[in-house]
Design a protein around this motif. Sequence first.
Motif, PDB file in Angstrom:
ATOM      1  N   PRO A 144       0.834  -1.223   0.000  1.00 28.73           N
ATOM      2  CA  PRO A 144       0.000   0.000   0.000  1.00 28.73           C
ATOM      3  C   PRO A 144       0.855   1.254   0.000  1.00 28.73           C
ATOM      4  CG  PRO A 144      -0.846  -1.608   1.566  1.00 28.73           C
ATOM      5  CD  PRO A 144       0.472  -2.139   1.079  1.00 28.73           C
ATOM      6  N   ALA A 145       0.356   2.264  -0.684  1.00 28.36           N
ATOM      7  CA  ALA A 145       1.136   3.500  -0.834  1.00 28.36           C
ATOM      8  C   ALA A 145       1.254   4.249   0.479  1.00 28.36           C
ATOM      9  CB  ALA A 145       0.485   4.386  -1.907  1.00 28.36           C
ATOM     10  N   GLN A 146       0.190   4.285   1.268  1.00 26.26           N
ATOM     11  CA  GLN A 146       0.197   5.010   2.537  1.00 26.26           C
ATOM     12  C   GLN A 146       0.322   4.012   3.686  1.00 26.26           C
ATOM     13  OE1 GLN A 146      -3.315   7.400   2.710  1.00 26.26           O
ATOM     14  NE2 GLN A 146      -2.693   8.742   1.027  1.00 26.26           N
ATOM     15  N   ILE A 147       1.205   4.301   4.604  1.00 21.85           N
ATOM     16  CA  ILE A 147       1.422   3.393   5.725  1.00 21.85           C
ATOM     17  C   ILE A 147       0.318   3.527   6.755  1.00 21.85           C
ATOM     18  CG2 ILE A 147       2.999   2.777   7.595  1.00 21.85           C
ATOM     19  CD1 ILE A 147       5.298   3.676   5.882  1.00 21.85           C
ATOM     20  N   PHE A 148       0.009   4.747   7.164  1.00 17.49           N
ATOM     21  CA  PHE A 148      -1.007   4.977   8.184  1.00 17.49           C
ATOM     22  C   PHE A 148      -2.334   5.273   7.505  1.00 17.49           C
ATOM     23  CE2 PHE A 148       3.057   6.089  10.121  1.00 17.49           C
ATOM     24  CZ  PHE A 148       3.039   5.281  11.243  1.00 17.49           C
ATOM     25  N   ALA A 149      -2.994   4.194   7.089  1.00 17.18           N
ATOM     26  CA  ALA A 149      -4.299   4.294   6.444  1.00 17.18           C
ATOM     27  C   ALA A 149      -5.116   3.064   6.823  1.00 17.18           C
ATOM     28  CB  ALA A 149      -4.159   4.405   4.924  1.00 17.18           C
ATOM     29  N   VAL A 150      -6.444   3.211   6.757  1.00 18.41           N
ATOM     30  CA  VAL A 150      -7.321   2.103   7.122  1.00 18.41           C
ATOM     31  C   VAL A 150      -7.131   0.926   6.176  1.00 18.41           C
ATOM     32  CG1 VAL A 150      -9.733   1.416   7.424  1.00 18.41           C
ATOM     33  CG2 VAL A 150      -8.996   3.693   8.139  1.00 18.41           C
ATOM     34  N   ALA A 151      -6.984   1.197   4.869  1.00 20.06           N
ATOM     35  CA  ALA A 151      -6.789   0.117   3.908  1.00 20.06           C
ATOM     36  C   ALA A 151      -5.485  -0.640   4.164  1.00 20.06           C
ATOM     37  CB  ALA A 151      -6.801   0.693   2.490  1.00 20.06           C
ATOM     38  N   THR A 152      -4.469   0.083   4.614  1.00 14.83           N
ATOM     39  CA  THR A 152      -3.193  -0.571   4.914  1.00 14.83           C
ATOM     40  C   THR A 152      -3.327  -1.501   6.112  1.00 14.83           C
ATOM     41  OG1 THR A 152      -2.011   1.348   4.049  1.00 14.83           O
ATOM     42  CG2 THR A 152      -0.772  -0.171   5.446  1.00 14.83           C
ATOM     43  N   PHE A 153      -4.012  -1.049   7.143  1.00 13.85           N
ATOM     44  CA  PHE A 153      -4.205  -1.896   8.324  1.00 13.85           C
ATOM     45  C   PHE A 153      -5.045  -3.126   8.000  1.00 13.85           C
ATOM     46  CE2 PHE A 153      -3.502   2.248  10.630  1.00 13.85           C
ATOM     47  CZ  PHE A 153      -2.232   1.900  11.102  1.00 13.85           C
ATOM     48  N   LEU A 154      -6.043  -2.962   7.129  1.00 12.34           N
ATOM     49  CA  LEU A 154      -6.843  -4.112   6.708  1.00 12.34           C
ATOM     50  C   LEU A 154      -5.998  -5.101   5.907  1.00 12.34           C
ATOM     51  CD1 LEU A 154     -10.228  -2.411   5.699  1.00 12.34           C
ATOM     52  CD2 LEU A 154      -9.719  -3.756   7.760  1.00 12.34           C
ATOM     53  N   SER A 155      -5.123  -4.587   5.059  1.00 12.97           N
ATOM     54  CA  SER A 155      -4.233  -5.472   4.292  1.00 12.97           C
ATOM     55  C   SER A 155      -3.274  -6.220   5.210  1.00 12.97           C
ATOM     56  CB  SER A 155      -3.454  -4.661   3.256  1.00 12.97           C
ATOM     57  OG  SER A 155      -4.329  -4.036   2.336  1.00 12.97           O
ATOM     58  N   LEU A 156      -2.747  -5.523   6.214  1.00  9.29           N
ATOM     59  CA  LEU A 156      -1.863  -6.185   7.170  1.00  9.29           C
ATOM     60  C   LEU A 156      -2.603  -7.259   7.965  1.00  9.29           C
ATOM     61  CD1 LEU A 156       0.161  -3.115   8.540  1.00  9.29           C
ATOM     62  CD2 LEU A 156       0.978  -4.889   6.984  1.00  9.29           C
ATOM     63  N   ALA A 157      -3.851  -6.974   8.342  1.00 12.25           N
ATOM     64  CA  ALA A 157      -4.641  -7.976   9.058  1.00 12.25           C
ATOM     65  C   ALA A 157      -4.907  -9.197   8.190  1.00 12.25           C
ATOM     66  CB  ALA A 157      -5.966  -7.361   9.524  1.00 12.25           C
ATOM     67  N   ALA A 158      -5.166  -8.966   6.895  1.00 11.01           N
ATOM     68  CA  ALA A 158      -5.388 -10.087   5.986  1.00 11.01           C
ATOM     69  C   ALA A 158      -4.123 -10.920   5.824  1.00 11.01           C
ATOM     70  CB  ALA A 158      -5.866  -9.562   4.628  1.00 11.01           C
ATOM     71  N   GLU A 159      -2.980 -10.262   5.710  1.00 12.52           N
ATOM     72  CA  GLU A 159      -1.724 -10.994   5.599  1.00 12.52           C
ATOM     73  C   GLU A 159      -1.450 -11.819   6.852  1.00 12.52           C
ATOM     74  OE1 GLU A 159       0.696 -10.907   2.854  1.00 12.52           O
ATOM     75  OE2 GLU A 159      -1.258 -10.411   2.038  1.00 12.52           O
ATOM     76  N   ALA A 160      -1.680 -11.228   8.032  1.00 13.56           N
ATOM     77  CA  ALA A 160      -1.460 -11.968   9.279  1.00 13.56           C
ATOM     78  C   ALA A 160      -2.425 -13.147   9.402  1.00 13.56           C
ATOM     79  CB  ALA A 160      -1.610 -11.028  10.472  1.00 13.56           C
ATOM     80  N   LEU A 161      -3.665 -12.969   8.940  1.00 13.25           N
ATOM     81  CA  LEU A 161      -4.648 -14.054   9.002  1.00 13.25           C
ATOM     82  C   LEU A 161      -4.228 -15.238   8.146  1.00 13.25           C
ATOM     83  CD1 LEU A 161      -7.408 -15.111   9.934  1.00 13.25           C
ATOM     84  CD2 LEU A 161      -8.424 -13.950   7.952  1.00 13.25           C
ATOM     85  N   VAL A 162      -3.739 -14.971   6.960  1.00 10.77           N
ATOM     86  CA  VAL A 162      -3.283 -16.053   6.090  1.00 10.77           C
ATOM     87  C   VAL A 162      -2.090 -16.775   6.701  1.00 10.77           C
ATOM     88  CG1 VAL A 162      -2.301 -16.574   3.818  1.00 10.77           C
ATOM     89  CG2 VAL A 162      -4.190 -14.962   4.015  1.00 10.77           C
ATOM     90  N   GLY A 163      -1.143 -16.022   7.240  1.00  8.97           N
ATOM     91  CA  GLY A 163       0.023 -16.647   7.859  1.00  8.97           C
ATOM     92  C   GLY A 163      -0.342 -17.485   9.071  1.00  8.97           C
ATOM     93  N   PHE A 164      -1.219 -16.960   9.927  1.00  9.75           N
ATOM     94  CA  PHE A 164      -1.647 -17.726  11.097  1.00  9.75           C
ATOM     95  C   PHE A 164      -2.390 -18.986  10.682  1.00  9.75           C
ATOM     96  CE2 PHE A 164      -1.291 -13.742  13.736  1.00  9.75           C
ATOM     97  CZ  PHE A 164      -0.323 -14.258  14.585  1.00  9.75           C
TER      98      PHE A 164
END
Length: 257
Positions: free
Chosen positions: A62-82
């Motif tokens: 994601p282009a912006q680090i502190f954004a809602v879409a970025t946090f959602l993407s990080l949560a999705a990545e963590a969910l797949v890894g877990f």
Amino acid sequence: MLGFGLSIEPQLWALMFVMVRIGAAFVAAPVFGAVSVPLTVRVTLSGAIGVLVLAAHPIAPPAQIFAVATFLSLAAEALVGFAIGFILQIAFAAPMIASEVIGGSMGIGFASSIDPQNGRSSPALGQFFSIMLTLLFLSVDGHLVLVQLLVQSYDAMPPGAAWLGIGQLKNIAFFGGYAFLAGLLLALPVGFLLLCLNLVVGMMSRAAPALNLFSIGLPASLAVGVVALAIGFPAMGDYMLVIVTESLGAVRSLVIG
């Protein structure tokens, strides 16, 4: 120096973004997630594999680090890894279930030791089974297969579209029942023999009520259990390989489909 800093910053952000899925898998996976493995080792491995992922896949964070879409993407990545690591953790719970069945029948359910995987107390017989399963997992290059599946997961579930579907979550939940099935099948050879021994001891108690069962039943259960474990462990080892294969197949079906 300013130009060098501006050119390295997007690459560092992309590496940190990729490391989220890999690091989450290593936290939940049975071998990499052990408390005996230092945090620096896991972070270093995540970074090394992240470099390989960036070299093999054109990933745009994601282009912006502190954004809602970025946090959602990080949560999705963590969910797949877990989810990837949790499937292997389910399979590694089968020896603990088998140890509870066998240890209770043998009368050594009270014997416990510290589990090096999670740092908690667990049955000593379960520790023996878990160590054997871990050695078999490493002997068939299961850790390398896990790394390969993590790299391949970026093809099937690229960042931004990595949310797990209802069907995938249902498959993970249903795979939880495999731990109980595998544990019971793993304990079947020894458990059936101990059940037959308990039936014999029960008939002896009915025929001779004055017989002290505690002085006969417990030593007999221990002796028969140890001999049965020594005889049946080759077959149990073969089934542990089946458990490793099934768990890696479940991870492959989650990643690739």
